[in-house]
Design a protein around this motif. Structure first.
Motif, PDB file in Angstrom:
ATOM      1  N   ASP A   1       0.748  -1.114   0.182  1.00  0.00           N
ATOM      2  CA  ASP A   1      -0.093  -0.069  -0.058  1.00  0.00           C
ATOM      3  C   ASP A   1       0.836   1.349   0.112  1.00  0.00           C
ATOM      4  N   THR A   2       1.982   1.242   0.840  1.00  0.00           N
ATOM      5  CA  THR A   2       2.894   2.332   0.903  1.00  0.00           C
ATOM      6  C   THR A   2       3.544   2.649  -0.600  1.00  0.00           C
ATOM      7  N   ARG A   3       3.972   1.521  -1.031  1.00  0.00           N
ATOM      8  CA  ARG A   3       4.824   1.651  -2.511  1.00  0.00           C
ATOM      9  C   ARG A   3       3.750   1.956  -3.487  1.00  0.00           C
ATOM     10  N   ILE A   4       2.495   1.792  -3.542  1.00  0.00           N
ATOM     11  CA  ILE A   4       1.462   2.043  -4.465  1.00  0.00           C
ATOM     12  C   ILE A   4       1.050   3.624  -4.171  1.00  0.00           C
ATOM     13  N   LYS A   5       1.155   4.130  -3.296  1.00  0.00           N
ATOM     14  CA  LYS A   5       0.926   5.580  -3.023  1.00  0.00           C
ATOM     15  C   LYS A   5       2.190   6.306  -3.554  1.00  0.00           C
ATOM     16  N   GLU A   6       3.338   5.709  -3.325  1.00  0.00           N
ATOM     17  CA  GLU A   6       4.569   6.384  -3.817  1.00  0.00           C
ATOM     18  C   GLU A   6       4.477   6.168  -5.254  1.00  0.00           C
TER      19      GLU A   6
ATOM     20  N   LYS B   1      -4.115   5.887  -6.117  1.00  0.00           N
ATOM     21  CA  LYS B   1      -4.711   5.895  -4.989  1.00  0.00           C
ATOM     22  C   LYS B   1      -4.861   4.709  -4.002  1.00  0.00           C
ATOM     23  N   ASP B   2      -5.023   3.687  -4.921  1.00  0.00           N
ATOM     24  CA  ASP B   2      -5.297   2.238  -3.951  1.00  0.00           C
ATOM     25  C   ASP B   2      -4.764   1.151  -4.927  1.00  0.00           C
ATOM     26  N   PHE B   3      -4.705   0.203  -4.124  1.00  0.00           N
ATOM     27  CA  PHE B   3      -4.117  -1.287  -4.781  1.00  0.00           C
ATOM     28  C   PHE B   3      -5.235  -1.435  -5.925  1.00  0.00           C
ATOM     29  N   ASN B   4      -6.364  -1.578  -5.769  1.00  0.00           N
ATOM     30  CA  ASN B   4      -7.343  -1.721  -6.821  1.00  0.00           C
ATOM     31  C   ASN B   4      -7.239  -1.092  -7.994  1.00  0.00           C
ATOM     32  N   ARG B   5      -6.994   0.202  -7.852  1.00  0.00           N
ATOM     33  CA  ARG B   5      -6.869   0.991  -9.313  1.00  0.00           C
ATOM     34  C   ARG B   5      -5.679   0.646  -9.827  1.00  0.00           C
ATOM     35  N   TYR B   6      -4.643   0.630  -9.126  1.00  0.00           N
ATOM     36  CA  TYR B   6      -3.252   0.101  -9.561  1.00  0.00           C
ATOM     37  C   TYR B   6      -3.314  -1.215 -10.457  1.00  0.00           C
ATOM     38  N   LEU B   7      -3.931  -2.213  -9.530  1.00  0.00           N
ATOM     39  CA  LEU B   7      -3.963  -3.459 -10.125  1.00  0.00           C
ATOM     40  C   LEU B   7      -4.674  -3.540 -11.663  1.00  0.00           C
TER      41      LEU B   7
ATOM     42  N   SER C   1      -4.826  -0.997 -13.541  1.00  0.00           N
ATOM     43  CA  SER C   1      -4.159  -0.448 -14.438  1.00  0.00           C
ATOM     44  C   SER C   1      -3.030  -1.289 -15.359  1.00  0.00           C
ATOM     45  N   LYS C   2      -2.410  -2.092 -14.297  1.00  0.00           N
ATOM     46  CA  LYS C   2      -1.495  -2.771 -14.719  1.00  0.00           C
ATOM     47  C   LYS C   2      -1.738  -4.004 -15.352  1.00  0.00           C
ATOM     48  N   ILE C   3      -2.996  -4.398 -14.987  1.00  0.00           N
ATOM     49  CA  ILE C   3      -3.532  -5.569 -15.942  1.00  0.00           C
ATOM     50  C   ILE C   3      -3.958  -5.111 -17.178  1.00  0.00           C
ATOM     51  N   SER C   4      -4.545  -3.894 -17.312  1.00  0.00           N
ATOM     52  CA  SER C   4      -4.915  -3.374 -18.744  1.00  0.00           C
ATOM     53  C   SER C   4      -3.433  -3.202 -19.616  1.00  0.00           C
ATOM     54  N   SER C   5      -2.379  -2.662 -18.856  1.00  0.00           N
ATOM     55  CA  SER C   5      -1.130  -2.449 -19.672  1.00  0.00           C
ATOM     56  C   SER C   5      -0.615  -3.847 -19.975  1.00  0.00           C
ATOM     57  N   LEU C   6      -0.629  -5.010 -19.158  1.00  0.00           N
ATOM     58  CA  LEU C   6      -0.218  -6.239 -19.458  1.00  0.00           C
ATOM     59  C   LEU C   6      -1.107  -6.785 -20.817  1.00  0.00           C
ATOM     60  N   MET C   7      -2.456  -6.552 -20.604  1.00  0.00           N
ATOM     61  CA  MET C   7      -3.099  -6.897 -21.700  1.00  0.00           C
ATOM     62  C   MET C   7      -2.937  -6.387 -22.925  1.00  0.00           C
ATOM     63  N   ASN C   8      -2.606  -5.002 -23.238  1.00  0.00           N
ATOM     64  CA  ASN C   8      -1.976  -4.403 -24.192  1.00  0.00           C
ATOM     65  C   ASN C   8      -0.683  -4.796 -24.784  1.00  0.00           C
TER      66      ASN C   8
END
Length: 104
Positions: free
Chosen positions: A21-26, A30-36, A38-45
């Motif tokens: 959670d700290t790393r995600i904010k750095e 905003k939170d892990f769900n949004r980060y996850l 976003s990263k999955i969307s990038s992975l799919m691309n």
């Protein structure tokens, strides 16, 4: 309509979740769900653009190296392994090798 099967169960200790959670904010999320998501969307691309690149990254060409340790240390590792109910290799990977691979 949401797919009820689209659920991931990720298991980490409380300490690990705090670090995550700290790393995600750095990283500015905003939170892990949004980060996850976003990263999955990038992975799919990436996957759509280069399937082999993504699949090769998941199953890289790994090398096994034999390392010798003292018998006394090995006995202590066996003790930890039995108590944690994990193979010695997993303990070494999780506690010693993986931290070396994590970007700071």
């Amino acid at each position: 309509m949401a797919d009820n099967n689209a659920v991931l169960y990720l298991t980490h200790t409380n300490r690990e979740w705090k670090i995550i959670d700290t790393r995600i904010k750095e990283l500015g999320s905003k939170d892990f769900n949004r980060y996850l998501n976003s990263k999955i969307s990038s992975l799919m691309n990436d996957y759509n653009n280069c399937t082999e690149c993504v699949c090769d990254a998941l199953v890289p060409n790994k090398k096994t190296r034999k390392k010798r340790i003292s018998p006394a240390l090995y006995e202590k590792l066996k003790e930890i392994s039995e108590q944690a109910n994990l193979p010695i290799s997993t303990i070494i990977d999780k506690l010693i090798v993986t931290p070396l691979l994590i970007e700071k």
